[in-house]
Each structure stands twice: as C-alpha cells, then as structure tokens.
Design a protein around this motif. Structure first.
Motif, PDB file in Angstrom:
ATOM      1  N   TYR A  97       0.828  -1.210   0.000  1.00  0.00           N
ATOM      2  CA  TYR A  97       0.000   0.000   0.000  1.00  0.00           C
ATOM      3  C   TYR A  97       0.859   1.255   0.000  1.00  0.00           C
ATOM      4  CZ  TYR A  97      -4.333  -2.575   0.787  1.00  0.00           C
ATOM      5  OH  TYR A  97      -5.422  -3.399   0.642  1.00  0.00           O
ATOM      6  N   LEU A  98       0.497   2.191  -0.870  1.00  0.00           N
ATOM      7  CA  LEU A  98       1.122   3.505  -0.915  1.00  0.00           C
ATOM      8  C   LEU A  98       0.215   4.567  -0.281  1.00  0.00           C
ATOM      9  CD1 LEU A  98       2.388   3.396  -4.616  1.00  0.00           C
ATOM     10  CD2 LEU A  98       3.753   3.007  -2.550  1.00  0.00           C
ATOM     11  N   PHE A  99      -1.096   4.345  -0.308  1.00  0.00           N
ATOM     12  CA  PHE A  99      -2.065   5.304   0.228  1.00  0.00           C
ATOM     13  C   PHE A  99      -3.353   4.560   0.555  1.00  0.00           C
ATOM     14  CE2 PHE A  99      -5.856   7.862  -0.706  1.00  0.00           C
ATOM     15  CZ  PHE A  99      -5.715   8.881   0.238  1.00  0.00           C
ATOM     16  N   ALA A 100      -4.032   5.020   1.602  1.00  0.00           N
ATOM     17  CA  ALA A 100      -5.338   4.460   1.974  1.00  0.00           C
ATOM     18  C   ALA A 100      -6.178   5.590   2.550  1.00  0.00           C
ATOM     19  CB  ALA A 100      -5.170   3.335   2.994  1.00  0.00           C
ATOM     20  N   ASN A 101      -7.377   5.821   1.983  1.00  0.00           N
ATOM     21  CA  ASN A 101      -8.201   6.929   2.468  1.00  0.00           C
ATOM     22  C   ASN A 101      -8.908   6.543   3.777  1.00  0.00           C
ATOM     23  OD1 ASN A 101     -10.254   5.265   1.568  1.00  0.00           O
ATOM     24  ND2 ASN A 101     -11.428   6.915   0.637  1.00  0.00           N
ATOM     25  N   GLN A 102      -9.698   7.485   4.288  1.00  0.00           N
ATOM     26  CA  GLN A 102     -10.308   7.287   5.593  1.00  0.00           C
ATOM     27  C   GLN A 102     -11.208   6.056   5.635  1.00  0.00           C
ATOM     28  OE1 GLN A 102      -9.651   9.337   8.388  1.00  0.00           O
ATOM     29  NE2 GLN A 102     -10.558   7.533   9.353  1.00  0.00           N
ATOM     30  N   SER A 103     -11.909   5.788   4.538  1.00  0.00           N
ATOM     31  CA  SER A 103     -12.791   4.611   4.510  1.00  0.00           C
ATOM     32  C   SER A 103     -11.996   3.322   4.671  1.00  0.00           C
ATOM     33  CB  SER A 103     -13.593   4.593   3.209  1.00  0.00           C
ATOM     34  OG  SER A 103     -14.480   5.689   3.142  1.00  0.00           O
ATOM     35  N   VAL A 104     -10.810   3.259   4.019  1.00  0.00           N
ATOM     36  CA  VAL A 104      -9.962   2.068   4.178  1.00  0.00           C
ATOM     37  C   VAL A 104      -9.474   1.969   5.617  1.00  0.00           C
ATOM     38  CG1 VAL A 104      -7.843   0.931   3.426  1.00  0.00           C
ATOM     39  CG2 VAL A 104      -9.256   2.162   1.764  1.00  0.00           C
ATOM     40  N   ARG A 105      -9.055   3.088   6.176  1.00  0.00           N
ATOM     41  CA  ARG A 105      -8.541   3.070   7.554  1.00  0.00           C
ATOM     42  C   ARG A 105      -9.628   2.675   8.553  1.00  0.00           C
ATOM     43  NH1 ARG A 105      -6.271   7.964   5.579  1.00  0.00           N
ATOM     44  NH2 ARG A 105      -7.399   9.296   7.052  1.00  0.00           N
ATOM     45  N   ASN A 106     -10.869   3.113   8.279  1.00  0.00           N
ATOM     46  CA  ASN A 106     -11.982   2.702   9.142  1.00  0.00           C
ATOM     47  C   ASN A 106     -12.241   1.206   9.032  1.00  0.00           C
ATOM     48  OD1 ASN A 106     -12.298   5.359   9.921  1.00  0.00           O
ATOM     49  ND2 ASN A 106     -13.970   5.767   8.492  1.00  0.00           N
ATOM     50  N   LEU A 107     -12.165   0.686   7.795  1.00  0.00           N
ATOM     51  CA  LEU A 107     -12.404  -0.740   7.580  1.00  0.00           C
ATOM     52  C   LEU A 107     -11.374  -1.584   8.328  1.00  0.00           C
ATOM     53  CD1 LEU A 107     -13.812  -3.106   6.019  1.00  0.00           C
ATOM     54  CD2 LEU A 107     -12.109  -2.716   4.214  1.00  0.00           C
ATOM     55  N   LEU A 108     -10.083  -1.192   8.226  1.00  0.00           N
ATOM     56  CA  LEU A 108      -9.009  -1.980   8.827  1.00  0.00           C
ATOM     57  C   LEU A 108      -8.748  -1.605  10.284  1.00  0.00           C
ATOM     58  CD1 LEU A 108      -6.457  -1.952   5.863  1.00  0.00           C
ATOM     59  CD2 LEU A 108      -8.214  -3.651   6.387  1.00  0.00           C
ATOM     60  N   ARG A 109      -9.363  -0.466  10.739  1.00  0.00           N
ATOM     61  CA  ARG A 109      -9.168   0.021  12.094  1.00  0.00           C
ATOM     62  C   ARG A 109      -7.689   0.264  12.385  1.00  0.00           C
ATOM     63  NH1 ARG A 109     -13.517  -3.571  15.685  1.00  0.00           N
ATOM     64  NH2 ARG A 109     -15.356  -3.077  14.390  1.00  0.00           N
ATOM     65  N   LEU A 110      -7.010   0.890  11.403  1.00  0.00           N
ATOM     66  CA  LEU A 110      -5.577   1.191  11.520  1.00  0.00           C
ATOM     67  C   LEU A 110      -5.314   2.606  11.032  1.00  0.00           C
ATOM     68  CD1 LEU A 110      -4.065  -2.116  10.106  1.00  0.00           C
ATOM     69  CD2 LEU A 110      -4.071  -1.414  12.501  1.00  0.00           C
ATOM     70  N   ASP A 111      -4.193   3.165  11.478  1.00  0.00           N
ATOM     71  CA  ASP A 111      -3.760   4.466  10.979  1.00  0.00           C
ATOM     72  C   ASP A 111      -2.961   4.290   9.697  1.00  0.00           C
ATOM     73  OD1 ASP A 111      -4.924   5.809  13.114  1.00  0.00           O
ATOM     74  OD2 ASP A 111      -3.131   5.548  14.370  1.00  0.00           O
ATOM     75  N   MET A 112      -2.712   5.411   9.010  1.00  0.00           N
ATOM     76  CA  MET A 112      -2.026   5.356   7.718  1.00  0.00           C
ATOM     77  C   MET A 112      -0.647   4.696   7.831  1.00  0.00           C
ATOM     78  SD  MET A 112      -2.342   6.384   4.445  1.00  0.00           S
ATOM     79  CE  MET A 112      -3.280   7.910   4.294  1.00  0.00           C
TER      80      MET A 112
END
Length: 947
Positions: free
Chosen positions: A434-449
C-alpha cells in the motif's frame, strides 16, 4: 627583491578578479612576465591550493576533471589541512614534478606561509631543497610565499616562487671586483656548514680583510660576508695606503652591488604593474559581461551608506527601471514597505550579512510601476578593493509561488474528496504494498495510515481474501487490465465478511510502464443481502408480507435511493449524448467546410446541385445535432444563459426574415404583432430567438395555406423586470387532443408513426419549454384538429443599461473587408485534425491571407516564438499541449499580448468558453462553422487589435 614581490602580488591579484583561475589564465599571466629574460632566478611561478581534510576527495576529483587525470596528493595520508601545488608555469620539465606536493606538512614551508599570511607581505623560507632537486645535486634555494584571497577576503591558497640562489646573485657576480669573495648565510649568524652562497675559490686561504652586513630580505635575515682573496693580497706592500684604499673601494663597490641587486628591479616592477593594470582592466570587462549575463538580478550596495553602487541588466528588466532610476533608488523604493517587508527589516538583514555571514530569505519586491511580486534574496558581504560592500542576488519567484498555491489548492481539494467519499480508495505499488489508503480504508481496517503503508494484504485479510485480491491485482499490474469485479472480504481484525464492488486500474508513466495500481472499492454487502432477501421474499409472498411489513419504511428508503440512481443514470445518458454530439460536430466541420470550398472553386451545374444536396443534408444533420446537444446540456445541468441587450422587435423581424423564403414558397403570409414594451431590456437574445424560431419553424412546416402570426404581449411589469408572452398562431393541420399531453416531451411528436409525413427529431418543443423555464417562464399550446394551433411561452426580461456593439452580417462583407484591409497578413491554424486544418487553411488563403498550420499546442508555441502572427485559430483539445495551455504560453511571448487568438472547438458548453477566455483567447468559434462565421469573427478580432 621587490620585483619578485611584485610578481607574487600580481599573481595573487588574479584570484581577486577570478576565484577559479584555470590553467589557461595562469599560463597567460606567467607568459606575459617573460621569466627567462626578466627574472632568470625564478624556477617557476606556482599556486598551491589550501583546503581541509574533508574537502580532499572532492578537490582531487575536481582537478582530475579539469585536465590533470593522474593528479594525486603527496605524501599520502589523512591530515586536517592541505596546501597542495596545483598550478605551475612553465608547466614542463622538472616543474611538473612539484604538482601534487603538500607543502603544509613541511614545517619549514608551513612556517613561512603562516608568516606571510600574518604579515600580508611576501615571505621567504630558510634554505630548502626544492622537490625538483631531491634526487641529486640540490642547488641552494629558497621559496617566496604570498597569500592569495578572493574578493571577500577568504584565503584560497598561496602563490609562490622557488628561487635558486646562484641564479639570484648571478648579475651581482658580474659586478664584483676580482679578488673579493662573497658568502651569504641564512640568518644573522655565520653558519659555515650550510651557506646559501659562497664564491670563495681557494678554500685553504685565510683572508686578511673581511667585512659583513646583515640584510632583511622578504622578512628573512641574511648575513653577507665579504673577504679578500690571495690575488688581492699578492702585492709586496699589502698594507700600503693605496692598497687599503683599493680594498675599501672593492668592499664599497661590493656593498653597492648588493644594494643595487636588491633595488634595481624598480623598472621591472613598473613594467609588471603596467601589465597587471591591463590584466585587471580585462578582468573588469569580463566581470561586467558575466555580471550583465546573469539570470538573476544583482545589486551591489555600499555596506556603510546603503547606497546602490551598481546593478546588472536583469535587475533593470525585473524591476522595470532605467539604470539612473535604479542607482538613485533606496530600499523603500524597491520593497512593498509593509511589515515584514519594511526598510527596517531589510537593514537588519543587511547587518546580519555583515556580521554573521550570508543570508537567504524571501521578500516582497516592488517594481517601478508599483507592481508587487515575490522574490528570493541572497545577501553576502564582500570587499571590492578596500571598500566593504553587500552583494544582493534577487530571483523572481512569482511563477513558483503561483504554482505552489495552485498545487496546495489542488491537493487540498483532492484530499477533501478522497477523505470524505464513502468508497475505499487506495494505491499499491507493483509489489502489492500500500502507498495510500483513504479514511474509509482506515476505518475498515481500524488502523492508521502509518500502519497500512508499506504492507501487503496478508497483514489485513484472511488467506482466501488475500489470494483473491492479489489475483485481481496481478491482472492490473502485470496484464495492464482495468478490472471491475466483486471481491468477498474478511478482515483479520474483526473477521467480518463483506463484499466490495472493486474497480482497479493501472497507473502508467509517460513511457507506458506501470508503476502503481489505483483501486476504488464500494461496500455492497447490504445491497447483495437485500437482493437475496428480495428473491427469498418473492418465492414466498405471504411470508414476505407477514415478515416484512415492519420493514416497509426501509424498503421505501431503498426505492428512494433507486430513484436517485435512476436520475443519475439519466444525467449520465445526457452527458453521453453531449459527448457524442461533440464527436459528430468535428467531422461535420470538414463536410460543411469542404462543401463551401468546392462551391467557391466553381463546378458544373449538375455537380453544384449535388453539392447543394450534401450541404443541405449536412446542415440538417447539424440542426439535429444542435438540438441533441441543447437538450443534453439542459438535462446535464450545464446549460447557462447570457445577459445581453434584448430588442424584441429586432428578434421578431429576424425570425420572420429567416422563414420568409419557406413561407413564400408555400404561399403563407407571415404577420408580426407586438405590444409596446419597455426599452433597455436584458436577457439571452440568442436563446429567446431560438425558442421563437422553434415554434415558427413548426408552424411553417405544418401549415399548407393561410397565415402565421408572431406576437409579443406584455403580461406583467415591475420596477425591475417585465414578463412577456410570445405566441405563434397558425392555420395549419392542428393537433389531436390525445397527442397534446406528450407534445413537450423529448423525442416526441404528435405523429410518431413510421409513415409520418413530417420529419424532425421531436426535440424542438422540449427545448423551447426548458428554455422558457430557465428564463423564468413556462410554455404551452392550444389546438383544434384541422383548425390550426397557437403555441406560446413566457419569460422574464430584466430592465437594465447593458450595452453591446452589434454589427450584422448584412452590413459587412467580412471576407471582402479582410481581403482589402489585411491581405498578406500571416495567420496560424492549430488543430490536431488534418481535415480541419486543411479546410481552415484553404478558406483563409482564398481571402488573401498567408496561413501556417500546427498539429498541436507545443508546435504552435514553437512557431509563435519564430514568427509573428496577426491572428491564431487555436483548437482546444489536442495532444501534447492543449489549446488553453498553449494560449497561456503564447501570451507570455514578446509581442503576443494583444494578438488575436480565436478558440476553435466542438465543445459548445459555456464553461468551455469561459476557460478559453480566461486563458487569454479573444473569441470562441464553434465547429462546424460557415465561412461567414469564420471571417466575421476574424475581422472583429483584427479590428479590435488596431484600437
């Protein structure tokens, strides 16, 4: 000795004028001294560069690149400081052997250099063995050193002269009297073991007469001893007064000769000073050439008074000043004057440059015309002669600041969109990390960037999910596909199972290679679950009613969402129609243009009739396209109205004039009835005429006899506006009642049968109603089958004072005017479609203009740099560089500020026109266009340029 000192000081002067003296400059200077004839004792004139141990590797690399590929430092080893011989002339023979020798590690040489730096004068060493003589038969020698500094006073190294003592006193020996011996000792005492020079021929002879003198030579004491030889003492009465007088005379002559030897070089020094003056004059000329050729603005300030002493040409261009105005300016004149860009702050910066060293900062400068612009300033103190100055180097960073602001704004907008969209948006490299993940991805994985970037899917999903995701990713990264698929997911954190609808596409470099994957995944778990539930409920209707009664509200919400999606699909359809219309208009331009050119060139009557059929068919197709485009723009929400003066009487007359030929051919009377309306009304005259013409055209089409009446009636008036009702009444075939309800729907006609007598797209009435609504009114119709119809619409016109310059085609023959007034002027046509370029070129050349063509924006900019054009026709959409970007670059070229640039495009949207005008274009010509439209717009822009 002063002559040798002058040679060293002149050599050091080279480094004030040019810090980086190269081999050619060093050779030229030394060659001008004529060492062999003027200074025979000088073994060589050399320069030793001073640098730290940290700079050793870089300096060796620099010298190897500058023409000494085998350069190395001797003796080897790591030291804190080096003073290494890098330049020597004559560069031949044994002199070359000294290149690379580090003299700082020799205590004797180092002490002499330290003394020279401290005294600021040439200093000689004690007796040394030169490196060129260290293999045998060394000649007594000394080395004279003098520090070489740049204009700021920084030590660069030392210039030096190796002096062989026998050659130094060779002239002296030609003047000494026979019988007198000379011995020179290094230091104030006699050192019999190591004299600098000794001319005694009989070592066993014990002289009866001796005399000595201590002289200071270049900060080093020398002791000179004179002694009688046996030949002088051979007389019978050696102590006679005459002989004593003779010996005294000999000693006196000897001392005189020594004094003459160390003072007679005044003539040589004067010659050298003249040569140095010429050299400095040439250096000054070279300096000013470089000074004025610099790309940045340069100021030279008096450090004590702040007065501007000199500026370069770039400064005058940047600030828009004459040289006199620049030299008489102060810090307030050249700055915005508003904190933190005040003269007080500027003076503080100058003082820091003087006390703490070079300063670099951003500033707001003010040009001569008052324009403020951002700059980057570098300040540095320096010495010019004995005068302390501050050098200011200024770079205009307006474009950089604007680009940075635009980039920040774009990044902000993009970040806002990416972070707030419901879909998961992510980027992966070619290794699946992963190079980038928006807020929706971070919410799904429950992780920070930081916990996501750099990791692969194995960290976040179970094995089955990971395998499926990576299989789809390989299709994108390895196969270059754009993948749209459903992906069942189970996250490692929660184990929750979901289904995502994923779109994955490759990101490519300019060369086409793939460097990353972009993915957009939308959670469709609820939708799929709803579909499963609907299928289950359909299979058992009674259970569905019984179990889902309580969920009726949820179902209604889903239906509402489905309605929204349907409306979005309808808008997408309209956008598609608009794009298709654009694609059709481009080749239509070639068809209509070529038909016009063929008609102009002349042809037999039969072919002319066929050409008329082609032209008529093309224009009919264009009318259809225009209708499709209008309805598409309206439905897509891209339709906008203009505000311009509206003359209702003129509009009614125009519509009557347009249709008079067809009405006359059918024997129909065209009548106009207009009530008194207020003056200076404002609205969109083009769309108003279009709506009225749609009604009137239909009336002519469906009326076989009788009359058609155009009416304009004042319906309501306020202080700011008036509502007008327009009617078109005919005596035509009329409309059946059952057909009235669908008249104003798109793609509908009263007669939709395959064998209908009358053609048309069925869009005219739909467009008219939508135009009326956009203009604050409504549209409708009354009709009786077989007894005629009355179609009407209302709209609101503002009261105002908007004025516009109107020039009708009937008043001006644009092509003839161009041929008469602008024949021979050069025009540039820029279009990536060869046919469109050819059509425009043939039409323009037929009017006496000289035409060049370019197939993209980059080529257009290059041609504009070489050739001055009176006008440029610029297509908007082109490869490499768009017409909008090309226009911006051309506007920056000298002489192109007022040049006519006309946008030529098949995009008929208002925002496209706004983009063109914002980029600096003068007019907007929509494809396809007639020759009259082409020449009318060209004539108007050429006239405007003359004003």
């Amino acid at each position: 000795m002063r002559g040798y000192q002058a040679v060293l000081k002149g050599a050091a002067g080279l480094f004030v004028a040019s810090e980086n003296v190269n081999h050619a400059e060093w050779h030229s200077y030394v060659d001008s001294l004529r060492l062999k004839t003027s200074y025979p004792a000088i073994q060589a004139l050399a320069f030793a560069s001073a640098f730290s141990g940290e700079e050793l590797a870089a300096r060796i690399q620099q010298l190897r690149k500058s023409g000494q590929p085998d350069f190395s430092v001797r003796p080897p080893g790591n030291r804190d400081r080096y003073v290494v011989n890098v330049l020597t002339e004559p560069h031949s023979g044994l002199n070359v052997k000294a290149i690379g020798y580090d003299m700082w590690q020799d205590p004797v040489r180092r002490r002499a250099m330290e003394q020279a730096l401290e005294a600021g004068e040439p200093v000689i060493t004690p007796k040394v063995t030169l490196k060129v003589d260290d293999t045998g038969n060394p000649v007594p020698s000394v080395i004279m050193y003098f520090p070489a500094k740049n204009s700021a006073g920084k030590l660069l190294g030392y210039v030096l002269i190796p002096l062989r003592i026998p050659e130094l006193i060779k002239d002296l020996q030609t003047l000494t009297t026979q019988g007198v011996a000379l011995t020179i000792y290094d230091g104030a005492a006699n050192n019999e073991d190591a004299p600098l020079y000794k001319s005694v021929t009989d070592a066993k002879h014990e002289p009866q007469f001796t005399s000595s003198e201590v002289l200071t030579v270049a900060h080093r004491p020398w002791r000179l001893v004179f002694a009688s030889e046996s030949s002088l003492e051979a007389g019978d009465d050696i102590l006679s007064p005459q002989q004593v007088l003779a010996v005294g005379i000999i000693f006196s002559l000897t001392l005189f000769a020594v004094g003459w030897s160390f003072t007679s070089s005044r003539r040589r020094a004067l010659e050298l000073a003249h040569q140095m003056t010429e050299s400095f004059h040439e250096s000054e000329i070279r300096f000013h050439e470089i000074f004025d050729a610099a790309h940045e603005a340069i100021f030279i300030h008096n450090a004590d008074t702040g007065q501007i002493l000199d500026v370069n040409r770039r400064m005058l261009e940047m600030y828009g000043l004459t040289r006199d105005a620049a030299l008489s300016s102060n810090l307030d004149d050249l700055s915005s004057g508003v904190a933190p860009y005040s003269s007080t702050e500027a003076l503080r910066r100058v003082q820091l440059a003087l006390t703490e060293g070079p300063q670099a900062f951003e500033w707001q400068a003010k040009a001569g015309n008052g324009r403020l612009f951002p700059v980057e300033v570098s300040l540095k103190s320096a010495l010019i002669g004995k005068q302390r100055v501050v050098l200011a180097v200024v770079r205009d960073i307006s474009e950089r600041k604007e680009s940075e602001a635009q980039l920040r704004e774009s990044e902000r907008k993009l970040s806002t969109i990416l972070e707030n969209v419901d879909a998961c948006i992510y980027l992966k490299d070619t290794g699946g990390r992963y190079l980038f993940a928006n807020q929706s991805v971070r919410n799904l994985l429950r992780l920070d960037m930081e916990d996501i970037v750099g990791f692969s899917d194995e960290k976040f999903f179970d094995a089955a999910t990971t395998a499926n995701i990576q299989r789809n990713d390989r299709r994108v990264l390895e196969g270059g596909e754009t993948v749209r698929t459903e992906e069942p997911n189970a996250t490692a954190v929660t184990g929750k199972k979901t289904v995502f609808l994923s779109t994955k596409l490759p990101l490519r470099r300019e060369d086409g290679s793939i460097y990353a994957l972009c993915g957009i995944s939308t959670d469709i778990t609820d939708r799929i679950q709803a579909e499963v539930e609907i299928r289950t409920l359909n299979a058992s209707l009674e259970d569905r009613v019984r179990q889902r009664t309580a969920d009726l509200e949820t179902t209604n919400q889903q239906l509402t969402q489905a309605k929204i999606e349907a409306e979005a699909a309808n808008i997408a359809k309209s956008a598609f129609l608009a794009n298709m219309s654009h694609e059709i208009r481009t080749p239509m331009n070639g068809i209509i243009g070529m038909a016009s050119i063929l008609r102009r060139e002349g042809m037999p009557p039969a072919q002319a009739r066929r050409l008329d059929i082609i032209d008529t068919s093309a224009r009919h197709l264009l009318a259809v396209i225009n209708d499709v485009l209008d309805i598409s723009k309206i439905e897509a929400g891209k339709f906008s109205l203009e505000e311009a003066p509206v003359d209702v009487n003129s509009l009614m007359a125009n519509v009557s004039s347009i249709l008079s030929g067809r009405a006359k051919a059918k024997g129909i009377d065209l009548l106009i009835e207009t009530e008194q309306l207020p003056h200076r009304l404002v609205g969109d005259p083009t769309r108003l005429q279009q709506a009225l013409l749609n009604y009137a055209t239909n009336a002519v089409k469906f009326t076989e006899q009788g009359s058609i009446t155009l009416r304009a009636l004042k319906q309501e008036e306020t202080a700011d506006a008036v509502t007008v009702r327009f009617e078109v009444e005919d005596t035509g075939i009329g409309i059946a009642p059952e057909a009235m309800t669908r008249l104003f729907s798109a793609f509908e006609q009263a007669d939709n049968s395959m064998t209908r007598k009358y053609g048309g797209t069925g869009l005219g009435l739909a467009i008219t109603r939508r135009l009326a609504v956009l203009m604050g009114g409504e549209a409708g119709a009354e009709s009786r089958l077989g007894a005629g119809s009355t179609f009407w619409f209302t709209l609101m016109l503002k009261k105002g004072d908007v004025t516009a310059e109107v020039e009708t085609a009937a008043d001006v023959n644009a092509e003839a005017d161009i041929r008469q007034r602008y024949c021979g002027q050069r025009i540039l046509v820029v279009d990536d479609e060869p046919i469109n370029r050819e059509v425009a070129q043939m039409q323009l050349e037929a009017s006496g203009l000289v035409v060049d063509t370019a197939e993209d924006g980059a080529e257009a900019v290059a041609m504009a740099r070489k050739t001055a054009y009176a006008a440029i026709f610029m297509d908007m959409q082109m490869p490499k560089l768009s017409g909008v970007d090309a226009t911006r670059e051309i506007r920056q070229l000298p002489g192109y500020r007022d040049t006519s640039i006309i946008a030529v495009t098949a995009n008929a949207f208002a925002d496209d026109k706004a983009k063109c005008l914002a980029a600096g274009m003068n007019e907007f010509l929509i494809k396809p266009f007639s020759p009259d439209q082409l020449f009318t717009i060209l004539l108007r822009t050429l006239k405007q340029r003359e004003r």
